[in-house]
Design an enzyme around this catalytic site. Structure first.
Site, PDB file in Angstrom:
ATOM      1  N   TYR A 179     -54.143  82.367 -73.385  1.00  0.00           N
ATOM      2  CA  TYR A 179     -54.598  82.367 -71.997  1.00  0.00           C
ATOM      3  C   TYR A 179     -55.148  80.989 -71.633  1.00  0.00           C
ATOM      4  O   TYR A 179     -55.932  80.390 -72.375  1.00  0.00           O
ATOM      5  CB  TYR A 179     -55.661  83.446 -71.815  1.00  0.00           C
ATOM      6  CG  TYR A 179     -56.392  83.380 -70.500  1.00  0.00           C
ATOM      7  CD1 TYR A 179     -55.703  83.291 -69.293  1.00  0.00           C
ATOM      8  CD2 TYR A 179     -57.783  83.405 -70.455  1.00  0.00           C
ATOM      9  CE1 TYR A 179     -56.372  83.220 -68.087  1.00  0.00           C
ATOM     10  CE2 TYR A 179     -58.461  83.346 -69.254  1.00  0.00           C
ATOM     11  CZ  TYR A 179     -57.748  83.244 -68.078  1.00  0.00           C
ATOM     12  OH  TYR A 179     -58.427  83.170 -66.880  1.00  0.00           O
TER      13      TYR A 179
ATOM     14  N   ARG B 150     -81.698  92.195 -67.631  1.00  0.00           N
ATOM     15  CA  ARG B 150     -80.894  91.206 -68.350  1.00  0.00           C
ATOM     16  C   ARG B 150     -80.916  91.485 -69.840  1.00  0.00           C
ATOM     17  O   ARG B 150     -79.917  91.339 -70.538  1.00  0.00           O
ATOM     18  CB  ARG B 150     -81.394  89.772 -68.068  1.00  0.00           C
ATOM     19  CG  ARG B 150     -80.708  88.743 -68.958  1.00  0.00           C
ATOM     20  CD  ARG B 150     -81.058  87.301 -68.581  1.00  0.00           C
ATOM     21  NE  ARG B 150     -82.452  87.091 -68.275  1.00  0.00           N
ATOM     22  CZ  ARG B 150     -83.440  87.000 -69.177  1.00  0.00           C
ATOM     23  NH1 ARG B 150     -83.179  87.143 -70.471  1.00  0.00           N
ATOM     24  NH2 ARG B 150     -84.674  86.781 -68.787  1.00  0.00           N
TER      25      ARG B 150
ATOM     26  N   ASP C 254     -58.294  88.509 -79.530  1.00  0.00           N
ATOM     27  CA  ASP C 254     -58.302  88.918 -78.127  1.00  0.00           C
ATOM     28  C   ASP C 254     -57.329  90.080 -77.999  1.00  0.00           C
ATOM     29  O   ASP C 254     -56.115  89.906 -78.119  1.00  0.00           O
ATOM     30  CB  ASP C 254     -57.878  87.744 -77.246  1.00  0.00           C
ATOM     31  CG  ASP C 254     -57.974  88.057 -75.758  1.00  0.00           C
ATOM     32  OD1 ASP C 254     -57.879  89.248 -75.386  1.00  0.00           O
ATOM     33  OD2 ASP C 254     -58.111  87.115 -74.957  1.00  0.00           O
TER      34      ASP C 254
ATOM     35  N   LYS D  80     -59.223  93.789 -67.025  1.00  0.00           N
ATOM     36  CA  LYS D  80     -57.814  94.160 -67.098  1.00  0.00           C
ATOM     37  C   LYS D  80     -57.657  95.666 -67.355  1.00  0.00           C
ATOM     38  O   LYS D  80     -58.080  96.471 -66.543  1.00  0.00           O
ATOM     39  CB  LYS D  80     -57.135  93.311 -68.166  1.00  0.00           C
ATOM     40  CG  LYS D  80     -57.450  91.813 -68.081  1.00  0.00           C
ATOM     41  CD  LYS D  80     -57.167  91.195 -66.732  1.00  0.00           C
ATOM     42  CE  LYS D  80     -57.182  89.675 -66.725  1.00  0.00           C
ATOM     43  NZ  LYS D  80     -58.472  89.021 -66.934  1.00  0.00           N
TER      44      LYS D  80
END
Length: 388
Positions: free
Chosen positions: A106, A53, A179, A204
């Site tokens: 978005y 992590r 973004d 994406k």
């Protein structure tokens, strides 16, 4: 990479963070699936690795690759785009702060800012950031901690002037976040135009094959690196080693894929412009697009990406008939994969903004144009439009 070579985009995408394995010489860096690492005595970490992590060699390699292709000083990889956005906003904002975002964004980003951070006491205002005068007035009036930009926007493909918005944000002491998911680092580098932080849904175009979910933050400098790095570890929404490995593989072919995405989308936009059942084609590559000049200036010359939207004659029912009638375009959410996708934002990706300033038109259809043969894509859309 060789010290006396200044690498261009594809060279960085293929080689940054991807040194052959020191032990075996493997050209593709190994996938490190271990969750924990042997310590040489208490606190004796090998190369800084303790627990995956906190740090993992595969994720570190991806982060180096991401920083290189965006021209940033640091990159952080997360389990999804929204996980990246959540960590960013938790690291940078506190109750009473304000986020200024565009009035086309978005739906998941708006839901996070409105419903999650709103309950925490973070305020937000949505304005038309494509209008520099409106943006200047809003920044002066609200004194935001963060200015949040999408360009091109999702799903209306509006274009925001990054350089000018960066100037306005800097003068107000605000942090500019861009973004860059739609444009990708191949077509646009917001950091070089003044952005402080770049956000990606690597699900994406960076992954590019619809087989991985992930997110990323790339920072222009050291300013927020410690806070975001702390949040990445403390909250723990990190990308898995396998997802990081898949993303690295996808990035290596980003340039060649985006070239074809852009070429196909441009051809479809031109062909649909005069279709009698299409009211409007929203694509920055069209000279008729109000943001075309800005997009041409801040994106790679001659390419405007693979995303486009259309508004169809006949309203909501016509739009739903269209998305239900394609054969090559697949009706699905998400975008940026090699296959073409079609979706109805009003009831799908942007359902969460219904009734707000970000509500999208009911006759809007969004297309993620893939890299299939463009003749097949046009024939598919044509037969689907004929069913309206």
């Amino acid at each position: 990479m060789t010290e006396n070579i200044t690498p261009s985009f594809s060279t960085k995408a293929i080689h940054a963070g991807q040194e052959p394995d020191a032990q075996t010489g493997a050209v593709i860096p190994p996938l490190h699936m271990s969750s924990t690492y042997k310590q040489d005595g208490v606190g004796g970490f090998r190369s800084g690795y303790e627990y995956s992590r906190s740090a993992n060699p595969t994720r570190d390699a991806l982060q180096a690759q991401l920083a290189a292709i965006e021209g940033g000083a640091h990159a952080f990889s997360f389990a999804s785009g929204l996980a990246a956005e959540d960590a960013l906003l938790r690291a940078l904002t506190a109750p009473g702060d304000t986020i200024l975002l565009g009035n086309d964004a978005y739906g998941g980003t708006f839901r996070l800012i409105n419903a999650v951070f709103g309950q925490w006491g973070v305020k937000h205002f949505a304005v038309d950031l494509t209008d520099t005068s409106t943006a200047a007035d809003a920044i002066a009036a609200h004194r935001p901690k963060v200015v949040w930009v999408e360009t091109p926007t999702n799903p209306l493909l509006n274009v925001v002037d990054i350089r000018e918005t960066a100037r306005l944000a800097r003068e107000a002491g605000a942090i500019l976040v861009v973004d860059n998911t739609f444009a990708t680092p191949y077509l646009q580098n917001p950091i070089s135009q003044g952005a402080d932080i770049v956000v990606h849904s690597v699900t994406k175009y960076l992954g590019g094959h619809s087989d991985v979910v992930g997110g990323a933050l790339v920072l222009a400098d050291d300013t927020h690196a410690e806070a975001i790095g702390y949040m990445q570890n403390a909250a723990g929404a990190v990308s898995s080693p396998f997802d990081a490995w898949l993303t690295m593989r996808g990035i290596k072919t980003l340039a060649v894929r985006v070239k074809q995405h852009s070429q196909n989308a441009a051809a479809l936009a031109a062909a649909l412009t005069d279709h009698p059942k299409v009211e409007t084609v929203l694509y920055p590559g069209l000279e008729s697009h109000p943001g075309h000049a800005v997009a041409a200036r801040q994106m790679r010359e001659g390419m405007f990406g693979g995303m486009m939207s259309i508004q169809v004659a006949g309203g909501r029912e016509a739009a739903r008939t269209l998305v239900d009638s394609t054969k090559v375009f697949t009706l699905a959410e998400s975008l940026g994969g090699i296959e073409s996708l079609i979706e109805y934002p009003y009831d799908m990706t942007h359902a969460s903004v219904q009734g707000t300033d970000l509500e999208v038109p009911a006759n809007l259809v969004r297309l993620s144009v893939g890299i299939e043969d463009v003749e097949d894509l046009l024939a598919d859309l044509t037969q689907a439009l004929d069913r309206i």
